[in-house]
Design a protein around this motif. Structure first.
Motif, PDB file in Angstrom:
ATOM      1  N   LEU A 138       4.917   3.626   3.827  1.00 44.89           N
ATOM      2  CA  LEU A 138       5.927   3.222   3.185  1.00 44.89           C
ATOM      3  C   LEU A 138       6.823   2.220   4.004  1.00 44.89           C
ATOM      4  O   LEU A 138       7.627   1.550   3.345  1.00 44.89           O
ATOM      5  CB  LEU A 138       6.890   4.467   2.778  1.00 44.89           C
ATOM      6  N   GLY A 139       6.682   2.108   5.295  1.00 45.89           N
ATOM      7  CA  GLY A 139       6.959   1.199   6.101  1.00 45.89           C
ATOM      8  C   GLY A 139       6.616  -0.121   5.658  1.00 45.89           C
ATOM      9  O   GLY A 139       7.485  -1.265   5.558  1.00 45.89           O
TER      10      GLY A 139
ATOM     11  N   VAL B  20       5.322  -0.912   2.823  1.00 48.92           N
ATOM     12  CA  VAL B  20       5.773  -1.405   1.270  1.00 48.92           C
ATOM     13  C   VAL B  20       7.351  -1.958   1.253  1.00 48.92           C
ATOM     14  O   VAL B  20       7.617  -2.921   0.591  1.00 48.92           O
ATOM     15  CB  VAL B  20       6.036   0.060   0.486  1.00 48.92           C
ATOM     16  N   SER B  21       8.181  -1.310   2.327  1.00 48.74           N
ATOM     17  CA  SER B  21       9.546  -1.536   2.166  1.00 48.74           C
ATOM     18  C   SER B  21       9.784  -2.943   2.623  1.00 48.74           C
ATOM     19  O   SER B  21      10.608  -3.800   2.382  1.00 48.74           O
ATOM     20  CB  SER B  21      10.416  -0.604   2.936  1.00 48.74           C
ATOM     21  N   GLY B  22       8.890  -3.755   3.697  1.00 49.96           N
ATOM     22  CA  GLY B  22       8.875  -4.787   4.261  1.00 49.96           C
ATOM     23  C   GLY B  22       8.191  -6.069   3.247  1.00 49.96           C
ATOM     24  O   GLY B  22       8.654  -7.040   3.137  1.00 49.96           O
ATOM     25  N   LEU B  23       7.165  -5.608   2.404  1.00 50.39           N
ATOM     26  CA  LEU B  23       6.476  -6.507   1.778  1.00 50.39           C
ATOM     27  C   LEU B  23       6.556  -6.704   0.260  1.00 50.39           C
ATOM     28  O   LEU B  23       6.636  -7.833  -0.158  1.00 50.39           O
ATOM     29  CB  LEU B  23       4.939  -6.031   2.146  1.00 50.39           C
TER      30      LEU B  23
END
Ligand SMILES: Nc1ncnc2c1ncn2[C@@H]1O[C@H](COP(=O)(O)OP(=O)(O)OP(=O)(O)O)[C@@H](O)[C@H]1O
Ligand SMILES: Nc1ncnc2c1ncn2[C@@H]1O[C@H](COP(=O)(O)OP(=O)(O)OP(=O)(O)O)[C@@H](O)[C@H]1O
Ligand SMILES: [Mg+2]
Ligand SMILES: [Mg+2]
Lengths: 327, 324
Positions: free
Chosen positions: B215-216, B218-221
């Protein structure tokens, strides 16, 4: 460490590199593991992290005696594995199990889940044959798979489901040491949490020792007692998990920690990372001196001179960096 | 118009024990230059959704029971095979979840890399080799000139994964489908790969469907996120909506399971129970059996997606009725 279950002394695993097609001659070697000294205590979880290609899987396979060592010794319960005969190694396999990085390649496509899990139980006569179905069901539930899937074959499962079959297989013989190569990277966070809880529980209840290879440093920090950081075949930092990750001393560990993504879009998009200059080095022609120096923001002339030794910097931590006192 | 629009996709597997509804009514779209993240339970149908678009579902036992996948005006699920071949592998390419089974163990990396170029572009072998080498360097394989002649087993797990990434990007696709492309990579190499994907998006306007459990990442990309559970979409919305205002109880439970947010050594939060058997009829919400908020109505009545804020959709009956 007082009474380690597993001990590695200056272990080296090199792969020969050949040139020429007709007359092959060896022109060098990939020094995948190059002088690793480590120990793992009973009931201890050692996290192993490092750059892709730095030798983590090779180290795991070396411990399991699945590749021949080039040098050094591996001791399991004080017994030298590298000098043992094949038969003895086979017997020890029961105590030491591996979960492979690639669950797709490590499961036999022609064996149902039932056959995969029943085989080690039967081969090592762990329980009466009549009890095997119940044991298999129990193992499946342990890793969060419904026993109704027992007769399915690997291709009928998703990536994460296959990984759980591989974990169940490693647990079947109740080993004392498990070497798990990225066991949870293919799983969603909830199942990942379930597997981590399971492993932590087995460590406590069965005094299991675990070498846990992973890229997700928050997972490693959560489950490990100690963490070892590898760079190009060598350990560059080792110590208590929280210390190593929250207060890294080696510049490579710091770069690694700074790149951990966080599940928060605003933070993630505004955050500073230590961007490593240059490419990962070649394990065939490693840079002189500290292998990390060409990419290290703190490198000085001294770093190019000699390979830094892993030195004890406080009660529990060892770091291989000549500048550890100034950083 | 969106580059890809998938509508009501249903992919079922006909097995001995019944019809397994791996994907059961999934709809979404991706714009040019956009990144859509797909997250969700292991086994929820993320890969099967993408395989369906790529025409890679083995039939039988698989069957695409309904749906369309319009790519630039062409329905990939129903067009002529010859037409599909000009799109798949060239304009749409995919990075597979399992590098070892999708790389040919008997072929050198170089041959596998140039294959799509030789098939889809009229270029010489030498030219193709040059591009293959450049691509291998772009994904951070050092010593590429030597290593391009290796066989897959001589590469580490993460290096194989980067070869897969290079293979998918080499044709400069308009849509990249990436199925857990960075799970075997350490965080610094992962950051480098994500940057390469962003760069190709900026320069070529490439659209990306990115499946991951991280999910890290996902949150950045990602610009938008689709959350899947048991073959269905349970929530979709902008990345900030999904992370800061998750509506569906499954999305919330998923976030609660992130280890970084929990105390070290303590037992991690997990969602109790097992996913439902999708070969049995599920009259209500698929998550109801495991949901701490579920009511009898949740188990009995079908739920449709409802829009709670612009472009933010969820499939929770209780949230829709204002009960949660
Ligand atoms: N060939 C097949 N035959 C029968 N069932 C299948 C087949 N392929 C996939 N499935 C089933 O379809 C479901 C969805 O699988 P899929 O691979 O799409 O999951 P996923 O969401 O990608 O999971 P993961 O995150 O673990 O990769 C799974 O439960 C799987 O068991
Ligand atoms: N059979 C082999 N023959 C030649 N070289 C090999 C072989 N196996 C591994 N190597 C090389 O050894 C080095 C270490 O590989 P290894 O698989 O141990 O890395 P790793 O740390 O597990 O990486 P990853 O995180 O990507 O899985 C790599 O440079 C790889 O190319
Ligand atoms: Mg590896
Ligand atoms: Mg998948």
């Amino acid at each position: 460490m007082a009474d380690p279950i597993l001990e590695l002394r200056d272990v080296k695993t090199h792969f020969p590199v050949y040139q020429g097609t007709l007359f092959k001659r060896q022109t060098g070697a990939v020094k995948a593991v190059d002088g690793v000294t480590l120990s793992v205590g009973r009931g201890e979880v050692l996290g192993l992290v490092g750059e892709s290609g730095c030798g983590k899987s090779t180290l795991a396979r070396t411990i399991m005696q699945l590749v021949p060592t080039t040098g050094g010794t591996v001791f399991l319960e004080g017994k030298n594995l590298t000098a043992s005969r094949a038969g003895e190694v086979r017997a020890m396999r029961r105590d030491m199990q591996m979960v492979f990085q690639d669950p797709f390649a490590s499961l036999n496509p022609r064996m149902s889940v039932y056959a995969t899990l029943a085989e080690p139980l039967h081969a090592h006569a762990v329980c009466a044959d009549s009890e095997i179905p119940a044991r298999v069901a129990e193992l499946m539930e342990l890793v969060g798979l419904a026993p109704r899937f027992m007769q399915k074959y690997p291709h009928e499962f998703s990536g994460g489901q296959r990984q759980r079959i591989a974990i169940a297989r490693a647990l079947a013989l109740k080993p004392r040491v498990i070497v798990a190569d990225e066991p949870v990277s293919a799983l969603d966070v909830s199942i990942q949490a379930q597997i981590l809880n399971l492993l932590a529980q087995l460590v406590r209840q069965m005094n299991l020792s675990l070498i846990f290879i992973a890229h997700d440093l928050s997972v490693v920090k959560h489950i490990s007692d100690r963490v070892a950081v590898m760079y190009l075949g060598k350990i560059v930092e080792v110590g208590p998990a929280v210390e190593v990750i929250d207060h890294a001393r080696h510049p490579y560990t710091r770069a690694l920690v700074s790149a951990i993504p966080t599940a928060d879009p605003d933070k993630e998009r505004s955050r500073q990372r230590i961007v490593l200059a240059g490419d990962p080095p070649s394990p065939i022609n490693p840079p002189a001196g500290c292998a990390f120096h060409p990419r290290c923001p703190h490198a000085t002339a001294a770093c190019k001179q000699a390979v830094p030794a892993l030195v004890r910097v406080d009660a529990a931590r060892e770091v291989a960096c000549v500048r550890w006192q100034d950083l | 118009m969106a580059l890809l629009t998938v509508t009501d996709l249903r992919t079922h597997f006909h097995t001995r024990s019944g019809v397994y509804r791996a994907v059961d009514g999934v709809s979404f779209s991706v714009e040019r230059g956009e990144t859509l993240g797909i997250v969700g339970e292991s086994g929820s149908g993320k890969s099967v959704t993408c395989y369906s678009i790529m025409g890679l579902i083995p039939q039988p036992p698989g069957r695409i029971a309904s749906g369309t996948a319009m790519f630039d005006g062409i329905d990939l699920l129903h067009c002529r095979p010859a037409q599909a071949r000009t799109i798949r592998g060239k304009r749409v390419s995919m990075i597979f979840q399992d590098p070892m089974t999708s790389l040919n163990p008997y072929m050198r990396i170089s041959e596998q890399l140039i294959e799509p170029l030789l098939i889809h572009e009229k270029i010489s072998r030498a030219e193709a080799m040059k591009r293959a080498l450049a691509m291998l360097e772009a994904v951070g394989i050092n010593d590429a000139a030597r290593r391009i002649r290796y066989y897959p087993h001589e590469f580490s797990g993460g290096m194989r994964q980067r070869v897969m990434i290079a293979m998918a990007l080499i044709t400069q696709p308009e849509l990249l489908i990436a199925d857990e492309p960075t799970t075997a990579l350490d965080v610094t190499v992962q950051a480098q790969i994500l940057e390469l994907i962003r760069k190709m998006q900026r320069e070529l306007g490439m659209a990306v469907i990115f499946i991951t459990h991280d999910l890290g990442v996902v949150s950045g990309l990602c610009d938008r996120v689709l959350v899947m559970y048991a073959g269905r979409v349970v929530e979709s919305g902008g990345v900030r909506q999904i992370f800061y205002e998750p509506r569906h109880p499954y999305t919330r439970a998923l976030q609660r399971s992130i280890p970084a947010l929990q105390q070290k050594g303590a037992e991690l939060y997990t969602i109790p129970g097992l996913p439902p058997d999708v070969s049995k009829p599920l009259p209500g919400c698929a998550f109801a059996q495991r949901c701490e908020f579920a009511s009898d109505r949740c188990r009995a009545e079908p739920v449709a997606l409802s829009e709670c804020a612009p472009a933010h959709w969820h499939a929770c009956g209780r949230v829709a009725r204002g009960e949660l």
